[in-house]
Structure formats: C-alpha cells, structure tokens
Design an enzyme around this catalytic site. Structure first.
Site, PDB file in Angstrom:
ATOM      1  N   GLY A 135      33.445 -21.560 -23.156  1.00  0.00           N
ATOM      2  CA  GLY A 135      32.927 -21.354 -21.801  1.00  0.00           C
ATOM      3  C   GLY A 135      32.612 -19.887 -21.609  1.00  0.00           C
ATOM      4  CB  CYS A 161      35.238 -20.149 -27.889  1.00  0.00           C
ATOM      5  SG  CYS A 161      34.368 -19.991 -29.445  1.00  0.00           S
ATOM      6  CE1 TYR A 162      38.116 -19.155 -20.042  1.00  0.00           C
ATOM      7  CE2 TYR A 162      38.497 -21.528 -20.029  1.00  0.00           C
ATOM      8  CZ  TYR A 162      38.623 -20.293 -19.423  1.00  0.00           C
ATOM      9  OH  TYR A 162      39.264 -20.185 -18.215  1.00  0.00           O
ATOM     10  CG  HIS A 164      30.627 -21.805 -30.950  1.00  0.00           C
ATOM     11  ND1 HIS A 164      31.082 -22.507 -29.857  1.00  0.00           N
ATOM     12  CD2 HIS A 164      30.422 -20.534 -30.531  1.00  0.00           C
ATOM     13  CE1 HIS A 164      31.142 -21.702 -28.814  1.00  0.00           C
ATOM     14  NE2 HIS A 164      30.760 -20.495 -29.203  1.00  0.00           N
ATOM     15  CD  GLU A 176      30.553 -25.924 -31.008  1.00  0.00           C
ATOM     16  OE1 GLU A 176      31.522 -25.857 -31.789  1.00  0.00           O
ATOM     17  OE2 GLU A 176      30.460 -25.214 -29.987  1.00  0.00           O
ATOM     18  CB  SER A 228       7.751 -45.793 -18.751  1.00  0.00           C
ATOM     19  OG  SER A 228       8.563 -45.545 -19.882  1.00  0.00           O
ATOM     20  CG  ASP A 252      14.632 -43.086 -23.153  1.00  0.00           C
ATOM     21  OD1 ASP A 252      14.852 -43.171 -24.374  1.00  0.00           O
ATOM     22  OD2 ASP A 252      14.412 -42.023 -22.571  1.00  0.00           O
ATOM     23  CE  LYS A 268      13.553 -40.052 -26.241  1.00  0.00           C
ATOM     24  NZ  LYS A 268      13.042 -40.371 -24.907  1.00  0.00           N
TER      25      LYS A 268
END
Ligand code: XMP
Length: 507
Positions: free
Chosen positions: A51, A78-79, A165, A167, A219, A223, A363
C-alpha cells in the site's frame, strides 16, 4: 481459497490473479473486512497487500490485532509485512535510501518461502520504510544491499513477510515464492480453474432465479455472451436475450452475433434492428459526451420497449460484469475522464435484480470459460468494443456516409491484422475517421477527401496502454488497401500516442 486484503497497493489485483494462475481460487477484499467475516469464509491462507502508506503515517490503514492470532497462514507483502512486524512486536522505521524498482536480493536462509530458489535473485521493490527488528521467533531470510531485513518468516505459526513484490514479473522467482506459500505453508491444492464456475454458476443461478424470468442485453462481446450462456444452462428458456443493433457496429458484426449465437446455442434471441432510430438521433451531434448520452438513453428506451413486450414478468437482468469492474467500483475512486456507458447497464431504470455470473472472474478467465462452453474462436477472442461503437470513432457528426467509410476502412485493418496473426496480441486495433478533408492526388486528378487514422494498442487492462509497433510492411498493405478499396479516403495515418497522455479511443 486465499483472501487478499487490499491496502491500496497498485499491484493488489495482480496478487489475486497470480494466485489464480497457481490454480488456487483467490479474492481481493477491503483491508478492514471484519475478522469474523474473514473467518467465516474459511480461507486456507491470507495475503496482506502492499500500500502507499507508511505504517506510522496519519490515517494509515490498520487491521484488527486478532488477525495475527488466527493461526491461518499469512503472507505480508511490503506494507502488509511492515504491519505484521509492527503488530507482532517488531520495529519499523524509515530508510535512508528509498528503494524503487530492481534490487538484488541475497537469501540468507532459504526457509520455507525461498525453498528451491537460488541464493541470489532479482526482485522488484518500492518502499520508503523497512523493518529494523523482527518479532520474537521470526528469522530473517533475505537481505538487499540497502535493507538488511527484506524477508522474514515464522513457519511454526505460519507468518511470512517479503518487502518486495513477488506478484510482479520482474521479480525473477516471484511465482516460486508464491507457490511455496500456497502449497507448503497453506497446504492448498492446485485444482481451481475458471471452468469450475460453469457447474458452480448453474447451481447458484438456479437458486437465485428459481422459476422467474430473466432478460439479457447482448452486445456480441465475450462477457455478455458468456453470461447469457451460463444463465441459459441454468434456467433454460426462462432467459430471453435482446440484441439491439444500433447501427454503430462494425462490418457484418450484427450478422455474426446473431449467427454465432443462434448456431451455438438455443438461447431465445430477439434481434432488434434500430439502426435508423439511432443514426437519426445523432444527426448534427459532434460532442463526444452528447453522443454517449443520446446513445445511452436511446439504448435504454429500445431495450425497455422490446424487453417489455417479450418478458413483461421478467424480474432479473443478466449482466456480464467482471471482477475488475467489481474491484474498481468497490475500492477505487478514479477521476471521471469519460462516461462509459456499457451496453446492458440498465438496472436503475428497469428495477430488475441483477444476475452476474462472471463477477468473480477476470477477462482472460472469461475467455477460458467461453471456449469451454463451445463459443466460436472469433467471439472468444474478440477485442473490447465500446458500447457507443463507431459513433465515438467518427470525430465530428455521425452520418450514414461516414459510418460506411469507417466500416470499410476498419474491415481492411482488421483483415490485415488477423492475417498477420497479430489480432490476439493487440488489446484493441481499429480505424478512426476525423471528419476533415485533405488534398491528395490520384491518377491525374486532385482529391479532397477524409483521412483514416490507424489506432492499435497493447494493454493489460485499458487503464494504461502503449501504441503497438506494427510492422511497416503491414502498415503499407493497410494503407494501400484502404486508399484503393474505400472511396472517400485519400490518406492513412498512424496514431503513436500512449495512454496516458492519450486515451485509447479518440473521443
Ligand atoms: P479510453 O478511450 O478511455 O478507453 O482509453 C478505455 C476502454 O474503454 C472503452 N470505452 C468504452 N466502452 N462505452 C464502453 O462500453 C464507452 O463509452 C467507452 N469509451 C471507451 C475503450 O474501447 C477501451 O477499451
């Protein structure tokens, strides 16, 4: 299941995605979710995200102390690590030299987290604080040249922390470190895939909708189509789909949607041809937001009329809301740059309950589900397309003639991009028609006609984007074909603006 507590770090969403890539289901929840609620979800592990705050800063997010007494394996990043250190009796302070970006990490003791990774590795860090003393029982497992406690752990009780990090792709062994946490510390099984939701969703939807009727605004994008198919599996013909052709679609798109849907499923589908209605409403309107407003309102009206006719007693509205939409609206306040009217966003007007079977998926995960449901490749991989369609790609008034020119030019571009095998790599690729004229020469005559702009970008989430470096020979073919095949165009240009400072669309 792994719960990721969001402390506002820019990579929080990415943590959840990476955990899912390890085939463990994961959700992002606000950092102040009550401990009781966390326990009730029975997570196998908890991750505290990074954060922007300093733990001593004013208004810095804190958590219930009991979080550190649960005995559920917890990884602080981290945070999150600093908070863990502080709450469990360690010391945190500001560092002399802030570390941002790449740093070289040295493993002092492999312990559980660094098991199977080399002694020296590259990591991605960003911090102004560091830990100066670890809580009792913890051991320091890694350091960098400027921070002597970059990772610590207490595997007995299940507490781990890294001040980099894992990730982020730039962290060389980030996935191995995450996997060690998931599989060795939490004892997770790598058996989750997005496809699991196909069976889960059927149960849940049946329970939610029962014998009631539902409608879905289709549409043509991946999705809404996937959402419709999932709901149809659960409630059968109590679902009716409505596809409004507003005349602002790309070449052959309406036919493709109707055909692909009709061929690949037996979902009841109403195809509304409202082309004239929209184009005449847009006459003389050049302002982007005015266009969006008109299209949005007209869409709602058309949808209401049609839906009212066929499903008067419908009580549910199916929407293809994605997890990123849920996270964005739940945890972030972004400045409003454009009013994004999404086709299907009608709940307030129609007073229907929402069915959102994809609200826990990203997605790319929806694409996996769509393919599993047997959707044609073209639909599964369709690039995002804005609700207001070509209207916001004509810069100036929208007319039938300009729509026709843009459609043809866009078709050439798509055709060449697909033939070059680049369609999937690009987040979006399309043509834009600025309603101006420039001078050219063709044969022996002067021309005075429209230019076409080629816009192609790479992106992960549309929040930021880079202009795609399309090969010159591809650009040459596109340019030649557009000039030769599309009358009314005498010039082709390329947009080389990233986002920011540009946006992806021109309006
Ligand atoms: P921008 O142009 O803001 O676009 O960089 C980000 C993403 O959103 C899409 N977009 C829209 N989608 N209604 C939509 O449903 C809209 O009015 C709209 N405007 C932009 C754009 O195509 C890109 O994927």
């Amino acid at each position: 299941m792994i719960l990721v507590l969001d402390f506002g770090g820019q990579y929080a969403q990415l943590i959840a995605r990476r955990v899912r890539e390890c085939r463990v289901y994961s959700e992002l929840i606000p950092y102040d979710t009550p401990v009781e609620e966390i326990l009730a979800r029975e997570p196998e592990g908890i991750i505290l995200s990074g954060g922007p705050n300093s733990v001593y800063g004013e208004g810095a997010p804190r958590v219930d102390r009991r979080l550190f007494e649960l005995g559920t394996p917890t990884l602080g990043i981290c945070y999150g690590m600093q908070l863990m250190a502080l709450e469990m009796g360690g010391k945190v302070g500001a560092v002399q030299i802030r570390e941002y970006g790449r740093s070289d990490l040295h493993v002092k003791e492999h312990g559980l987290l660094f098991d199977g990774t080399p002694d020296d590795q590259v990591t991605w860090t960003s911090h102004g604080d560091a830990i100066f003393a670890v809580p009792e029982g913890f051991s320091v497992t890694a350091e960098t040249p400027s921070v002597s406690i970059i990772a610590f752990e207490e595997p007995e009780r299940g507490y781990f922390g890294v001040q980099f990090h894992p990730e982020v792709r730039h962290t060389e062994y980030g996935m191995e470190i995450l996997k060690n946490f998931l599989f060795e510390a939490c004892g997770c099984n790598p058996d989750w895939t997005p496809v699991n939701i196909i069976t889960d969703a059927a149960e849940k939807i049946k329970e939610q909708v029962g014998d009631a009727k539902a409608i879905c605004g289709l549409s043509g994008g991946v999705d809404s189509s996937t959402a419709a198919m999932l709901v149809h599996r659960a409630i059968g013909d109590n679902l009716t789909c409505v596809f409004v052709d507003h005349g602002l679609l790309r070449q052959n798109e309406a036919e493709q949607v109707v055909e692909a849907f009709g061929k690949n499923s037996d979902v009841p589908l109403i195809h509304v041809d409202a082309r004239d209605r929209f184009v005449s409403k847009l006459e003389g309107v050049a302002d982007p937001e005015a266009k969006r407003k008109i299209i949005g309102e007209e869409f709602i009206r058309t949808f209401e009329e049609e839906a009212g006719k066929i499903a008067e007693d419908a009580t549910f509205l199916v929407q293809g809301t994605l997890y990123s939409d849920v996270i964005e609206s739940g945890t972030r306040d972004a400045a409003r740059i454009k009013s994004h009217h999404n086709v299907g966003g009608l709940p307030e007007v129609m007073d229907l309950d929402l069915v959102e079977p994809l609200r826990n998926l990203f997605k790319d995960e929806v694409r996996v589900v769509a393919a599993e449901l047997g959707m044609p490749e073209r639909m599964v991989w369709r690039q995002p397309f804005p609700g207001p369609g070509l209207a916001i790609r004509i810069i100036g008034d929208v007319t039938a003639e300009r729509l026709e020119i843009l459609r043809k030019a866009d078709f050439v571009l798509q055709d060449e991009i697909r033939n070059a095998g680049l369609y999937r790599e690009l987040w979006q690729s399309f043509a834009v028609l600025p309603a101006i004229h420039s001078v050219g020469v063709m044969g022996d005559s002067r021309t005075y006609a429209y230019p076409i702009v080629i816009r192609a970008v790479t992106s992960d989430d549309a929040m930021t984007a880079d202009w795609a470096r399309l090969p010159y020979d591809l650009l040459e073919r596109v340019s030649n074909r557009i000039i030769n095949e599309v009358s009314g165009v005498n010039r082709v240009t390329l947009d080389i603006t990233s986002k920011p400072p540009g946006t992806i669309e021109w309006e």
